[in-house]
Write a protein that holds these residues in place. Structure first.
Motif, mmCIF file in Angstrom:
data_model
loop_
_atom_site.group_PDB
_atom_site.id
_atom_site.type_symbol
_atom_site.label_atom_id
_atom_site.label_comp_id
_atom_site.label_asym_id
_atom_site.label_seq_id
_atom_site.Cartn_x
_atom_site.Cartn_y
_atom_site.Cartn_z
ATOM 1 N N HIS A 1 -4.425 59.274 -59.102
ATOM 2 C CA HIS A 1 -5.487 59.686 -59.276
ATOM 3 C C HIS A 1 -6.539 58.501 -59.535
ATOM 4 O O HIS A 1 -6.099 57.838 -60.583
ATOM 5 C CB HIS A 1 -5.420 60.767 -60.749
ATOM 6 C CG HIS A 1 -6.791 61.282 -60.874
ATOM 7 N ND1 HIS A 1 -8.079 60.620 -60.968
ATOM 8 C CD2 HIS A 1 -7.101 62.741 -61.062
ATOM 9 C CE1 HIS A 1 -9.073 61.505 -61.205
ATOM 10 N NE2 HIS A 1 -8.494 62.672 -61.304
ATOM 11 N N ILE B 1 -7.615 57.805 -63.551
ATOM 12 C CA ILE B 1 -6.554 58.001 -64.464
ATOM 13 C C ILE B 1 -5.973 56.620 -64.874
ATOM 14 O O ILE B 1 -5.302 55.972 -63.956
ATOM 15 C CB ILE B 1 -5.669 59.259 -64.412
ATOM 16 C CG1 ILE B 1 -6.241 60.311 -64.358
ATOM 17 C CG2 ILE B 1 -4.580 59.054 -65.339
ATOM 18 C CD1 ILE B 1 -5.209 61.666 -64.340
ATOM 19 N N ALA C 1 0.653 59.859 -61.635
ATOM 20 C CA ALA C 1 2.089 59.699 -62.136
ATOM 21 C C ALA C 1 2.520 61.005 -63.330
ATOM 22 O O ALA C 1 3.263 61.373 -63.230
ATOM 23 C CB ALA C 1 2.159 58.456 -62.784
ATOM 24 N N ALA D 1 8.065 57.668 -61.063
ATOM 25 C CA ALA D 1 7.987 58.622 -59.984
ATOM 26 C C ALA D 1 8.358 58.108 -58.733
ATOM 27 O O ALA D 1 7.998 56.697 -58.539
ATOM 28 C CB ALA D 1 6.722 59.147 -59.864
ATOM 29 N N THR E 1 6.518 54.323 -67.241
ATOM 30 C CA THR E 1 5.765 55.322 -68.032
ATOM 31 C C THR E 1 6.778 55.707 -69.136
ATOM 32 O O THR E 1 8.098 56.009 -68.772
ATOM 33 C CB THR E 1 5.062 56.534 -67.530
ATOM 34 O OG1 THR E 1 4.222 56.080 -66.577
ATOM 35 C CG2 THR E 1 4.485 57.472 -68.491
HETATM 36 N N1 SAM Z 1 -4.171 55.931 -61.382
HETATM 37 C C1 SAM Z 1 -2.690 55.930 -61.631
HETATM 38 C C2 SAM Z 1 -2.144 57.232 -61.550
HETATM 39 O O1 SAM Z 1 -2.939 58.143 -61.377
HETATM 40 O O2 SAM Z 1 -0.877 57.526 -61.936
HETATM 41 C C3 SAM Z 1 -2.281 55.108 -62.863
HETATM 42 C C4 SAM Z 1 -2.451 53.651 -62.674
HETATM 43 S S1 SAM Z 1 -2.040 52.642 -64.159
HETATM 44 C C5 SAM Z 1 -3.192 51.416 -63.806
HETATM 45 C C6 SAM Z 1 -0.608 51.965 -64.204
HETATM 46 C C7 SAM Z 1 0.386 52.702 -64.920
HETATM 47 O O3 SAM Z 1 0.754 54.203 -64.345
HETATM 48 C C8 SAM Z 1 1.910 52.370 -64.957
HETATM 49 O O4 SAM Z 1 1.825 51.164 -65.823
HETATM 50 C C9 SAM Z 1 2.424 53.318 -65.416
HETATM 51 O O5 SAM Z 1 2.572 54.001 -66.713
HETATM 52 C C10 SAM Z 1 2.064 54.709 -64.565
HETATM 53 N N2 SAM Z 1 2.428 54.583 -63.362
HETATM 54 C C11 SAM Z 1 2.237 53.950 -62.238
HETATM 55 N N3 SAM Z 1 3.063 54.323 -61.198
HETATM 56 C C12 SAM Z 1 4.029 54.880 -61.652
HETATM 57 C C13 SAM Z 1 5.140 55.596 -60.924
HETATM 58 N N4 SAM Z 1 5.522 55.567 -59.924
HETATM 59 N N5 SAM Z 1 5.802 56.448 -62.020
HETATM 60 C C14 SAM Z 1 5.525 56.625 -63.387
HETATM 61 N N6 SAM Z 1 4.434 56.117 -64.032
HETATM 62 C C15 SAM Z 1 3.775 55.323 -63.150
#
Ligand code: SAM
Length: 261
Positions: A91, A94, A121, A205, A233
């Motif tokens: 998203h 987020i 995520a 994920a 996460t």
């Molecule tokens: N905008 C992204 C979303 O909608 O999930 C989140 C981006 S944020 C900058 C990055 C963080 O999202 C990671 O450090 C982790 O906590 C989470 N994240 C990103 N990819 C993920 C995945 N494949 N599985 C679980 N958590 C994930």
């Protein structure tokens, strides 16, 4: 005149993007993306006018400066009169500041700008882990923010800590954490009421259809040695039951049956 639409790809490459997001990408004059290399390749098949924003990251570069440089690149194209689409994974709104900053910058200059939601995520973790945020209530925080602020979380609710792979990295120049910082995170969680043996889940994920989901359950005491990455996460199930508010229940009962005003 220029306009900006920010969209997300969802988590699973090509499989979780909405029809609206895909159409915005296909029809844009220029697409900017903040995604991994595979997703970049896939996006270039939808629109050949694609610029990756990853080049604004550099080893040791202060991350907020990288984000500002990304926003500048996007806004320059909007100012040039283009219909611009900014694509982020998951998203786009987020735990992602560039999409929000870009929308604000565009609107501040009088351009039309909007965001379309995507699958994050967090959406995937509710599905993969079989959790419902409505069961106990849910709180989401960035792991370093949790560490460096005094505001308390509630251990009777589900806790989701984002960017745990960067926990305590306060210089904002690196993309990892270490055992010492994770020990501080463990300590703070224990001070907030979680026991050493409380089970926490390292969640990653799938980002490709055939990729396995990582759902590693460990005792909180093992967090400092955990193998974490940029996509980890930390999911912390509640440690206590919700406490009934007997006084409020009595007041609600005293109101009797609902009457139309
Ligand atoms: N905008 C992204 C979303 O909608 O999930 C989140 C981006 S944020 C900058 C990055 C963080 O999202 C990671 O450090 C982790 O906590 C989470 N994240 C990103 N990819 C993920 C995945 N494949 N599985 C679980 N958590 C994930």
């Amino acid at each position: 005149c220029g306009r900006l639409v920010v969209v997300g790809t969802g988590m699973v490459l090509g499989g979780q993007i909405t029809a609206i997001a895909k159409s915005e990408i296909v029809n844009a004059d220029h697409v900017f993306c903040l995604v991994d290399g595979l997703c970049e390749q896939w996006l270039s098949g939808l629109n050949s006018s694609l610029t990756s924003l990853q080049k604004h990251y550099a080893p040791g570069k202060y991350r907020p400066q990288s984000y500002r440089d990304m926003v500048d690149a996007v806004i320059k194209a909007v100012r040039a009169g283009q219909s611009v689409c900014l694509v982020a994974y998951g998203h786009p709104g987020i735990f992602a500041c560039v999409p929000h900053w870009a929308i604000k910058a565009a609107r501040d200059e009088g351009f039309e700008a909007r965001m379309e939601p995507g699958i994050s995520a967090q959406d995937c973790l509710y599905a993969d882990l079989g959790l419902d945020p409505g069961t106990h209530g849910s709180q989401s925080m960035e792991a370093t923010q949790y560490l460096i602020y005094c505001n308390r979380i509630d251990p009777a609710k589900l806790l989701i800590l984002w960017q745990v792979g960067l926990a305590g990295e306060i210089s904002l120049t690196h993309f990892e954490t270490d055992r010492a910082r994770l020990s501080l995170l463990m300590e703070k969680l224990m001070a907030d009421g979680y026991g050493m043996d409380h089970e926490v889940i390292i969640y990653e994920a799938a980002m490709l259809a055939m990729m396995p989901v990582r759902m590693e359950r460990i005792a909180l005491s093992r967090l400092p040695e955990a193998r974490l990455s940029g996509i980890s996460t930390l999911v912390i199930p509640p440690a206590f039951d919700l406490k009934p508010d007997q006084a409020m229940r009595a007041r609600l009962r005293a109101l009797g049956p609902l009457k139309a005003d």
